[in-house]
Design a protein around this motif. Structure first.
Motif, PDB file in Angstrom:
ATOM      1  N   ILE A   1       0.840  -1.199   0.000  1.00  0.00           N
ATOM      2  CA  ILE A   1       0.000   0.000   0.000  1.00  0.00           C
ATOM      3  C   ILE A   1       0.876   1.251   0.000  1.00  0.00           C
ATOM      4  CG2 ILE A   1      -1.607   1.365   1.383  1.00  0.00           C
ATOM      5  CD1 ILE A   1      -2.916  -1.269   2.251  1.00  0.00           C
ATOM      6  N   ARG A   2       1.871   1.264   0.859  1.00  0.00           N
ATOM      7  CA  ARG A   2       2.762   2.436   0.923  1.00  0.00           C
ATOM      8  C   ARG A   2       3.499   2.634  -0.402  1.00  0.00           C
ATOM      9  NH1 ARG A   2       3.893   4.819   5.953  1.00  0.00           N
ATOM     10  NH2 ARG A   2       2.311   4.118   7.446  1.00  0.00           N
ATOM     11  N   ALA A   3       3.967   1.549  -0.980  1.00  0.00           N
ATOM     12  CA  ALA A   3       4.664   1.652  -2.261  1.00  0.00           C
ATOM     13  C   ALA A   3       3.723   2.128  -3.353  1.00  0.00           C
ATOM     14  CB  ALA A   3       5.266   0.300  -2.639  1.00  0.00           C
ATOM     15  N   ALA A   4       2.481   1.620  -3.344  1.00  0.00           N
ATOM     16  CA  ALA A   4       1.509   2.032  -4.350  1.00  0.00           C
ATOM     17  C   ALA A   4       1.198   3.518  -4.234  1.00  0.00           C
ATOM     18  CB  ALA A   4       0.228   1.208  -4.204  1.00  0.00           C
TER      19      ALA A   4
ATOM     20  N   ASP B   1       6.629  -1.911 -10.579  1.00  0.00           N
ATOM     21  CA  ASP B   1       7.343  -0.893  -9.816  1.00  0.00           C
ATOM     22  C   ASP B   1       6.862  -0.859  -8.370  1.00  0.00           C
ATOM     23  OD1 ASP B   1       8.739  -0.196 -12.095  1.00  0.00           O
ATOM     24  OD2 ASP B   1       7.388   1.450 -12.628  1.00  0.00           O
ATOM     25  N   VAL B   2       5.566  -1.087  -8.172  1.00  0.00           N
ATOM     26  CA  VAL B   2       5.022  -1.153  -6.817  1.00  0.00           C
ATOM     27  C   VAL B   2       5.646  -2.324  -6.069  1.00  0.00           C
ATOM     28  CG1 VAL B   2       2.939  -1.527  -5.441  1.00  0.00           C
ATOM     29  CG2 VAL B   2       2.835  -0.080  -7.486  1.00  0.00           C
ATOM     30  N   VAL B   3       5.679  -3.487  -6.715  1.00  0.00           N
ATOM     31  CA  VAL B   3       6.220  -4.692  -6.085  1.00  0.00           C
ATOM     32  C   VAL B   3       7.694  -4.504  -5.747  1.00  0.00           C
ATOM     33  CG1 VAL B   3       6.731  -7.137  -6.454  1.00  0.00           C
ATOM     34  CG2 VAL B   3       4.528  -6.196  -7.190  1.00  0.00           C
ATOM     35  N   ARG B   4       8.442  -3.933  -6.678  1.00  0.00           N
ATOM     36  CA  ARG B   4       9.877  -3.729  -6.447  1.00  0.00           C
ATOM     37  C   ARG B   4      10.116  -2.733  -5.309  1.00  0.00           C
ATOM     38  NH1 ARG B   4      11.142  -2.689 -11.236  1.00  0.00           N
ATOM     39  NH2 ARG B   4      11.049  -0.418 -11.180  1.00  0.00           N
ATOM     40  N   LEU B   5       9.355  -1.639  -5.287  1.00  0.00           N
ATOM     41  CA  LEU B   5       9.533  -0.626  -4.245  1.00  0.00           C
ATOM     42  C   LEU B   5       9.160  -1.190  -2.878  1.00  0.00           C
ATOM     43  CD1 LEU B   5      10.286   2.322  -3.666  1.00  0.00           C
ATOM     44  CD2 LEU B   5       7.894   2.932  -4.054  1.00  0.00           C
ATOM     45  N   ALA B   6       8.208  -2.112  -2.858  1.00  0.00           N
ATOM     46  CA  ALA B   6       7.800  -2.733  -1.595  1.00  0.00           C
ATOM     47  C   ALA B   6       8.783  -3.794  -1.123  1.00  0.00           C
ATOM     48  CB  ALA B   6       6.408  -3.347  -1.746  1.00  0.00           C
TER      49      ALA B   6
ATOM     50  N   HIS C   1      -2.389 -10.374  -2.653  1.00  0.00           N
ATOM     51  CA  HIS C   1      -2.900  -9.645  -1.491  1.00  0.00           C
ATOM     52  C   HIS C   1      -4.151  -8.817  -1.780  1.00  0.00           C
ATOM     53  CE1 HIS C   1       0.308 -10.528   1.418  1.00  0.00           C
ATOM     54  NE2 HIS C   1       1.126 -10.523   0.384  1.00  0.00           N
ATOM     55  N   PHE C   2      -4.319  -8.369  -3.030  1.00  0.00           N
ATOM     56  CA  PHE C   2      -5.422  -7.449  -3.331  1.00  0.00           C
ATOM     57  C   PHE C   2      -6.320  -7.916  -4.475  1.00  0.00           C
ATOM     58  CE2 PHE C   2      -1.863  -5.044  -1.574  1.00  0.00           C
ATOM     59  CZ  PHE C   2      -2.469  -4.427  -0.498  1.00  0.00           C
ATOM     60  N   GLY C   3      -5.918  -8.939  -5.180  1.00  0.00           N
ATOM     61  CA  GLY C   3      -6.731  -9.464  -6.264  1.00  0.00           C
ATOM     62  C   GLY C   3      -6.491  -8.819  -7.602  1.00  0.00           C
ATOM     63  N   SER C   4      -6.206  -7.514  -7.613  1.00  0.00           N
ATOM     64  CA  SER C   4      -6.039  -6.791  -8.870  1.00  0.00           C
ATOM     65  C   SER C   4      -5.501  -5.395  -8.592  1.00  0.00           C
ATOM     66  CB  SER C   4      -7.391  -6.674  -9.593  1.00  0.00           C
ATOM     67  OG  SER C   4      -8.285  -5.889  -8.821  1.00  0.00           O
ATOM     68  N   ARG C   5      -5.195  -4.670  -9.657  1.00  0.00           N
ATOM     69  CA  ARG C   5      -4.814  -3.256  -9.544  1.00  0.00           C
ATOM     70  C   ARG C   5      -5.932  -2.466  -8.858  1.00  0.00           C
ATOM     71  NH1 ARG C   5      -2.029   0.892 -12.666  1.00  0.00           N
ATOM     72  NH2 ARG C   5      -1.094  -0.759 -13.924  1.00  0.00           N
ATOM     73  N   ALA C   6      -7.185  -2.737  -9.261  1.00  0.00           N
ATOM     74  CA  ALA C   6      -8.312  -2.018  -8.675  1.00  0.00           C
ATOM     75  C   ALA C   6      -8.420  -2.286  -7.178  1.00  0.00           C
ATOM     76  CB  ALA C   6      -9.611  -2.407  -9.381  1.00  0.00           C
ATOM     77  N   GLY C   7      -8.153  -3.517  -6.771  1.00  0.00           N
ATOM     78  CA  GLY C   7      -8.200  -3.842  -5.351  1.00  0.00           C
ATOM     79  C   GLY C   7      -7.128  -3.122  -4.562  1.00  0.00           C
ATOM     80  N   LEU C   8      -5.935  -3.016  -5.141  1.00  0.00           N
ATOM     81  CA  LEU C   8      -4.850  -2.278  -4.500  1.00  0.00           C
ATOM     82  C   LEU C   8      -5.209  -0.801  -4.399  1.00  0.00           C
ATOM     83  CD1 LEU C   8      -1.988  -1.955  -3.391  1.00  0.00           C
ATOM     84  CD2 LEU C   8      -1.156  -1.871  -5.759  1.00  0.00           C
ATOM     85  N   LEU C   9      -5.775  -0.244  -5.472  1.00  0.00           N
ATOM     86  CA  LEU C   9      -6.155   1.167  -5.462  1.00  0.00           C
ATOM     87  C   LEU C   9      -7.232   1.433  -4.417  1.00  0.00           C
ATOM     88  CD1 LEU C   9      -5.794   3.943  -6.728  1.00  0.00           C
ATOM     89  CD2 LEU C   9      -7.428   3.279  -8.506  1.00  0.00           C
ATOM     90  N   ASP C  10      -8.184   0.524  -4.303  1.00  0.00           N
ATOM     91  CA  ASP C  10      -9.221   0.666  -3.277  1.00  0.00           C
ATOM     92  C   ASP C  10      -8.604   0.674  -1.876  1.00  0.00           C
ATOM     93  OD1 ASP C  10     -11.264   0.850  -5.082  1.00  0.00           O
ATOM     94  OD2 ASP C  10     -11.971  -1.214  -4.825  1.00  0.00           O
ATOM     95  N   ALA C  11      -7.596  -0.172  -1.667  1.00  0.00           N
ATOM     96  CA  ALA C  11      -6.936  -0.219  -0.364  1.00  0.00           C
ATOM     97  C   ALA C  11      -6.198   1.086  -0.076  1.00  0.00           C
ATOM     98  CB  ALA C  11      -5.972  -1.401  -0.310  1.00  0.00           C
TER      99      ALA C  11
END
Length: 226
Positions: free
Chosen positions: A18-21, A37-42, A53-63
């Protein structure tokens, strides 16, 4: 050897993502950001970490947005309580609309005080039309919140406007507030000195938003056949 608590173990993988995103979405844009890039930064080695962890890009954005909403919700609840909760008790008048807009702007502006908040403002401005205002159905991250109740109440303060125009007007004001704060956030992140101090900026933003919200409905235009 005693087990360490979650706080002693440090941020979870989910929180790291979440922080990386937040950082990547703010810099690259919600739609242009690369999940790798999110995965690498995390600091994650598994390229499917976001999906896991989130199912999709949309799930990560919602988080990401849910975390930001939690912060502003706490601030907004305090502001409304200090003002006697006008969202629930005051009559539907321009004065009520002013108090509600001031509380909204102040709550959103609380994000200007941290790097994480600045990034959140940059992200949420790209999603302003996804709140659900135009349909009257809140986005899941807004359902049941003081923020959504305030938005509905703002519309109730415009009884003279037809409902379609009232919904569009409210959505426009939210877009204006989001864009202005995102621009301010961008200046802070870049180290650029704004034209006005923050107090004047926020007061003017609330006043400008009120003027847009309460402007009279346009009358019929000129007859093009004459």
């Amino acid at each position: 050897m005693p087990r360490r608590t979650a706080s002693e173990q440090g941020p979870s993988t989910r929180e790291k993502l979440i922080r990386a995103a937040e950082e990547v979405f703010a810099e690259q844009g919600v739609h242009g950001a690369q999940l790798r890039d999110v995965v690498r930064l995390a600091g994650q080695g598994n390229p499917s970490a976001v999906q896991y962890h989130f199912g999709s890009r949309a799930g990560l954005l919602d988080a990401v947005m849910a975390a930001r909403q939690d912060r502003t919700e706490r601030v907004l609840a305090g502001l409304l309580a200090a003002d006697g909760s006008p969202e629930a008790t005051a009559p539907d008048t321009p004065a009520t609309a002013r108090r509600l807009l001031t509380a909204l702007v102040r709550a959103e502006a609380s994000e200007l005080g941290s790097t994480r908040g600045l990034r959140g403002l940059r992200i949420s401005a790209q999603l302003s039309h996804e709140s659900g205002v135009r349909t009257g159905v809140p986005h899941p991250t807004l359902a049941g919140t003081a923020y959504w109740r305030l938005i509905v109440r703002l519309g109730d303060c415009l009884p003279a406007l037809p409902r379609p125009l009232r919904l569009e007007r409210t959505d426009l004001v939210l877009t204006l507030v989001g864009a202005a704060l995102a621009d301010r956030a961008g200046q802070y992140l870049a180290g650029t000195a704004p034209l006005t101090d923050e107090e004047l900026f926020l007061a003017d933003l609330a006043g400008t938003s009120l003027a847009v919200l309460t402007a009279p409905a346009p009358g019929p235009g000129p007859d093009p056949t004459t």
